[in-house]
Design an enzyme around this catalytic site. Structure first.
Site, PDB file in Angstrom:
ATOM      1  CG  ASP A  29      -1.773  -1.237   1.286  1.00 17.02           C
ATOM      2  OD1 ASP A  29      -1.741  -1.600   0.703  1.00 17.02           O
ATOM      3  OD2 ASP A  29      -2.915  -1.026   1.893  1.00 17.02           O
ATOM      4  CG  ASP A  66       0.196  -0.441 -11.302  1.00 12.96           C
ATOM      5  OD1 ASP A  66      -0.835  -0.546 -10.248  1.00 12.96           O
ATOM      6  OD2 ASP A  66      -0.716   0.255 -11.970  1.00 12.96           O
ATOM      7  CB  THR A  80      -5.419  -6.581   1.052  1.00 11.32           C
ATOM      8  OG1 THR A  80      -5.112  -6.160   0.665  1.00 11.32           O
ATOM      9  CG2 THR A  80      -4.395  -7.070   1.806  1.00 11.32           C
ATOM     10  CG  ASP A  91      -3.974   1.625 -11.561  1.00 13.81           C
ATOM     11  OD1 ASP A  91      -2.658   1.926 -10.913  1.00 13.81           O
ATOM     12  OD2 ASP A  91      -4.022   0.597 -11.915  1.00 13.81           O
TER      13      ASP A  91
HETATM   14  C1  LIG Z   1      12.280   9.551 -26.248  1.00 16.98           C
HETATM   15  C2  LIG Z   1      10.731   8.911 -25.171  1.00 16.98           C
HETATM   16  C3  LIG Z   1      10.744   8.409 -24.379  1.00 16.98           C
HETATM   17  C4  LIG Z   1       9.939   8.168 -23.860  1.00 16.98           C
HETATM   18  C5  LIG Z   1       9.904   7.597 -22.649  1.00 16.98           C
HETATM   19  C6  LIG Z   1       8.273   6.837 -21.613  1.00 16.98           C
HETATM   20  C7  LIG Z   1       8.311   5.054 -22.817  1.00 16.98           C
HETATM   21  C8  LIG Z   1       7.323   4.873 -21.950  1.00 16.98           C
HETATM   22  C9  LIG Z   1       7.818   3.435 -21.762  1.00 16.98           C
HETATM   23  C10 LIG Z   1       7.298   2.420 -20.889  1.00 16.98           C
HETATM   24  C11 LIG Z   1       6.509   3.374 -19.757  1.00 16.98           C
HETATM   25  C12 LIG Z   1       6.444   2.212 -18.883  1.00 16.98           C
HETATM   26  C13 LIG Z   1       4.460   1.975 -18.934  1.00 16.98           C
HETATM   27  C14 LIG Z   1       3.675   0.987 -18.775  1.00 16.98           C
HETATM   28  C15 LIG Z   1       3.741   0.649 -17.159  1.00 16.98           C
HETATM   29  C16 LIG Z   1       2.969  -0.564 -16.263  1.00 16.98           C
HETATM   30  C17 LIG Z   1       2.290   0.174 -15.578  1.00 16.98           C
HETATM   31  C18 LIG Z   1       0.676  -0.719 -14.853  1.00 16.98           C
HETATM   32  O1  LIG Z   1       0.121   0.478 -15.248  1.00 16.98           O
HETATM   33  O2  LIG Z   1       0.316  -2.009 -15.681  1.00 16.98           O
HETATM   34  C19 LIG Z   1      -0.918  -2.197 -15.536  1.00 16.98           C
HETATM   35  C20 LIG Z   1      -1.170  -3.697 -15.445  1.00 16.98           C
HETATM   36  C21 LIG Z   1      -0.963  -4.059 -14.081  1.00 16.98           C
HETATM   37  O3  LIG Z   1      -2.495  -3.434 -14.217  1.00 16.98           O
HETATM   38  P1  LIG Z   1      -2.943  -3.145 -12.245  1.00 16.98           P
HETATM   39  O4  LIG Z   1      -3.769  -4.592 -12.015  1.00 16.98           O
HETATM   40  O5  LIG Z   1      -1.935  -2.577 -11.427  1.00 16.98           O
HETATM   41  O6  LIG Z   1      -4.000  -2.571 -12.406  1.00 16.98           O
HETATM   42  C22 LIG Z   1      -5.394  -3.143 -12.543  1.00 16.98           C
HETATM   43  C23 LIG Z   1      -5.495  -1.870 -13.973  1.00 16.98           C
HETATM   44  O7  LIG Z   1      -5.796  -0.166 -13.688  1.00 16.98           O
HETATM   45  C24 LIG Z   1      -6.977  -1.774 -14.542  1.00 16.98           C
HETATM   46  O8  LIG Z   1      -6.741  -1.055 -15.601  1.00 16.98           O
HETATM   47  P2  LIG Z   1      -7.455  -1.037 -17.197  1.00 16.98           P
HETATM   48  O9  LIG Z   1      -6.078  -1.477 -18.185  1.00 16.98           O
HETATM   49  O10 LIG Z   1      -9.039  -2.173 -16.967  1.00 16.98           O
HETATM   50  O11 LIG Z   1      -7.394   0.085 -17.829  1.00 16.98           O
HETATM   51  C25 LIG Z   1      -8.157  -1.665 -13.653  1.00 16.98           C
HETATM   52  O12 LIG Z   1      -8.900  -1.900 -14.436  1.00 16.98           O
HETATM   53  C26 LIG Z   1      -7.434  -2.425 -12.441  1.00 16.98           C
HETATM   54  O13 LIG Z   1      -9.258  -2.320 -11.514  1.00 16.98           O
HETATM   55  C27 LIG Z   1      -6.029  -1.856 -11.863  1.00 16.98           C
HETATM   56  O14 LIG Z   1      -6.336  -3.555 -11.373  1.00 16.98           O
HETATM   57  O15 LIG Z   1       0.330  -4.151 -15.755  1.00 16.98           O
HETATM   58  C28 LIG Z   1      -0.451  -5.032 -16.959  1.00 16.98           C
HETATM   59  O16 LIG Z   1      -0.452  -5.141 -17.555  1.00 16.98           O
HETATM   60  C29 LIG Z   1       1.647  -5.667 -17.064  1.00 16.98           C
HETATM   61  C30 LIG Z   1       2.194  -5.750 -18.052  1.00 16.98           C
HETATM   62  C31 LIG Z   1       2.678  -4.396 -18.563  1.00 16.98           C
HETATM   63  C32 LIG Z   1       3.721  -4.533 -19.626  1.00 16.98           C
HETATM   64  C33 LIG Z   1       4.219  -3.080 -19.286  1.00 16.98           C
HETATM   65  C34 LIG Z   1       5.953  -2.976 -20.445  1.00 16.98           C
HETATM   66  C35 LIG Z   1       6.397  -1.678 -19.614  1.00 16.98           C
HETATM   67  C36 LIG Z   1       7.705  -2.031 -20.672  1.00 16.98           C
HETATM   68  C37 LIG Z   1       8.406  -1.525 -20.870  1.00 16.98           C
HETATM   69  C38 LIG Z   1       8.595  -1.565 -19.180  1.00 16.98           C
HETATM   70  C39 LIG Z   1       9.914  -1.882 -18.871  1.00 16.98           C
HETATM   71  C40 LIG Z   1      10.391  -2.765 -17.060  1.00 16.98           C
HETATM   72  C41 LIG Z   1      11.964  -2.691 -17.042  1.00 16.98           C
HETATM   73  C42 LIG Z   1      11.474  -2.521 -15.387  1.00 16.98           C
HETATM   74  C43 LIG Z   1      12.967  -2.085 -15.340  1.00 16.98           C
HETATM   75  C44 LIG Z   1      12.387  -1.857 -13.178  1.00 16.98           C
HETATM   76  C45 LIG Z   1      14.009  -1.599 -12.670  1.00 16.98           C
HETATM   77  N1  LIG Z   2      -1.387  -1.729  -2.642  1.00 14.11           N
HETATM   78  C1  LIG Z   2      -1.474  -3.338  -3.288  1.00 14.11           C
HETATM   79  C2  LIG Z   2      -1.564  -3.278  -4.672  1.00 14.11           C
HETATM   80  C3  LIG Z   2      -1.338  -4.074  -5.236  1.00 14.11           C
HETATM   81  N2  LIG Z   2      -2.160  -5.423  -4.661  1.00 14.11           N
HETATM   82  C4  LIG Z   2      -2.187  -6.731  -5.405  1.00 14.11           C
HETATM   83  O1  LIG Z   2      -2.094  -6.581  -6.532  1.00 14.11           O
HETATM   84  C5  LIG Z   2      -3.007  -6.146  -7.295  1.00 14.11           C
HETATM   85  C6  LIG Z   2      -2.519  -6.238  -8.167  1.00 14.11           C
HETATM   86  O2  LIG Z   2      -1.276  -6.677  -9.437  1.00 14.11           O
HETATM   87  P1  LIG Z   2      -0.555  -5.758 -10.388  1.00 14.11           P
HETATM   88  O3  LIG Z   2       0.800  -6.610 -10.415  1.00 14.11           O
HETATM   89  O4  LIG Z   2      -1.195  -5.914 -11.118  1.00 14.11           O
HETATM   90  O5  LIG Z   2      -0.549  -4.847  -9.743  1.00 14.11           O
HETATM   91  C7  LIG Z   2      -4.405  -6.454  -6.890  1.00 14.11           C
HETATM   92  O6  LIG Z   2      -4.982  -6.597  -7.494  1.00 14.11           O
HETATM   93  C8  LIG Z   2      -3.897  -6.712  -5.942  1.00 14.11           C
HETATM   94  O7  LIG Z   2      -4.853  -7.700  -5.932  1.00 14.11           O
HETATM   95  C9  LIG Z   2      -2.564  -5.402  -3.088  1.00 14.11           C
HETATM   96  O8  LIG Z   2      -2.897  -6.070  -2.518  1.00 14.11           O
HETATM   97  N3  LIG Z   2      -1.781  -4.703  -2.373  1.00 14.11           N
HETATM   98 MG   LIG Z   3      -2.214  -0.565 -11.585  1.00 14.88          MG
HETATM   99 MG   LIG Z   4       0.207  -2.313  -9.229  1.00 11.56          MG
END
Ligand SMILES: CCCCCCCC/C=C\CCCCCCCC(=O)OC[C@H](COP(=O)(O)O[C@@H]1[C@H](O)[C@H](OP(=O)(O)O)[C@@H](O)[C@H](O)[C@H]1O)OC(=O)CCCCCCC/C=C\CCCCCCCC
Ligand SMILES: Nc1ccn([C@@H]2O[C@H](COP(=O)(O)O)[C@@H](O)[C@H]2O)c(=O)n1
Ligand SMILES: [Mg+2]
Ligand SMILES: [Mg+2]
Length: 226
Positions: A29, A66, A80, A91
């Site tokens: 959190d 995130d 949780t 987000d």
């Molecule tokens: C010259 C130009 C310069 C420009 C630089 C910028 C370039 C940009 C490049 C990368 C930026 C990184 C952005 C990616 C960050 C991703 C973070 C993220 O939001 O992941 C979302 C998702 C997890 O979602 P959550 O479950 O946490 O949240 C859900 C989401 O909000 C849902 O929304 P919806 O999709 O429906 O709109 C909600 O509905 C839901 O309720 C909510 O729970 O994560 C993923 O999907 C995982 C895969 C992500 C893949 C990301 C690829 C990023 C690419 C490169 C990153 C490099 C990583 C290196 C790591 C190094 C660490 C030391």
């Molecule tokens: N403060 C938080 C944040 C996230 N979670 C759990 O992780 C899920 C999201 O995972 P991502 O890898 O997609 O970020 C979320 O649905 C929760 O289950 C949590 O417990 N507490």
């Molecule tokens: Mg999220």
């Molecule tokens: Mg998250």
């Protein structure tokens, strides 16, 4: 799209970071709130002041938190329900701030109605896409995926803004259009995603059955009809 292609690969990199932060005594959190606060602060200061390149870089660094909070939750044996709601709510706040910061830039630096319109469409649809999923889940249905999920949206807006910022630094005229192209592509794809998620719900089994009438306050929070 990215969530399907990138999640497994990114998880491999992020999991050890999550493990180390849990070992250091931090909670998911705290990381969620820190990442969001820092993303919002960067979005509402760097974009409006015209620093598109550094804004994109700094925001990109902080939105990665995130991914870390989820890795930490898994490291602690699972998330949780409060954490999931906090994560999703934060987000929405971060997405809103990123598009609001860019909208400010569109008006006060570019004086561009076209970019403002595209950015406002992205701001609204970024909230609606996720709301459709949350509301569907509250009704026991599912509305996931589609053309644009959060990770896709962030990569497109940050890449577009970052490239336009870079073009400004190096005087590359043709690249200054990057943010316009990115935002209009994102706007169109996001509107399509809203319909994709609604269609998914509409076609789900039982989705169009009438809700049972109740004598008290209905489960949906609506006033009873009888
Ligand atoms: C010259 C130009 C310069 C420009 C630089 C910028 C370039 C940009 C490049 C990368 C930026 C990184 C952005 C990616 C960050 C991703 C973070 C993220 O939001 O992941 C979302 C998702 C997890 O979602 P959550 O479950 O946490 O949240 C859900 C989401 O909000 C849902 O929304 P919806 O999709 O429906 O709109 C909600 O509905 C839901 O309720 C909510 O729970 O994560 C993923 O999907 C995982 C895969 C992500 C893949 C990301 C690829 C990023 C690419 C490169 C990153 C490099 C990583 C290196 C790591 C190094 C660490 C030391
Ligand atoms: N403060 C938080 C944040 C996230 N979670 C759990 O992780 C899920 C999201 O995972 P991502 O890898 O997609 O970020 C979320 O649905 C929760 O289950 C949590 O417990 N507490
Ligand atoms: Mg999220
Ligand atoms: Mg998250």
């Amino acid at each position: 799209m990215l969530s399907v292609l990138g999640r497994a690969a990114v998880s491999k990199v992020i999991a050890p970071v999550g493990r180390a932060l849990v070992a250091a005594g931090l909670s998911p959190d705290v990381v969620t709130v820190f990442g969001t606060t820092a993303s919002v602060a960067a979005a509402v200061t760097l974009f409006p002041s015209g620093h598109l390149f550094w804004g994109a870089i700094v925001i990109a660094a902080f939105v990665l938190f995130d991914l870390v909070d989820g890795a930490m939750a898994r490291e602690r044996g699972g998330g949780t329900r409060y954490g999931a709601v906090l994560d999703a709510t934060c987000d929405r706040i971060a997405d809103g701030a990123i598009f609001a910061g860019l909208a400010w830039w569109a008006v006060y630096h570019e004086n561009s109605r076209s970019l403002l319109v595209a950015t406002l469409i992205c701001l609204v649809t970024s909230q609606v896409i996720s709301y459709a999923k949350a509301r569907a889940e509250a009704s026991g249905l599912s509305a996931e995926g589609g053309l644009i999920e959060r990770s896709d949206r962030l990569v497109i807006v940050l890449l577009g803004s970052g490239l336009t910022g870079l073009a400004g630094h190096f005087g590359i005229d043709w690249l200054e259009w990057a943010v316009y192209v990115a935002m209009w592509l994102l706007a169109v794809a996001s509107v399509i995603t809203v319909f994709q998620r609604l269609l998914q719900v509409r076609n789900a089994e039982g989705a169009r059955d009438p809700l049972p009438k109740k004598s008290g306050i209905a489960e949906s929070g609506e006033a009873p009809t009888t």
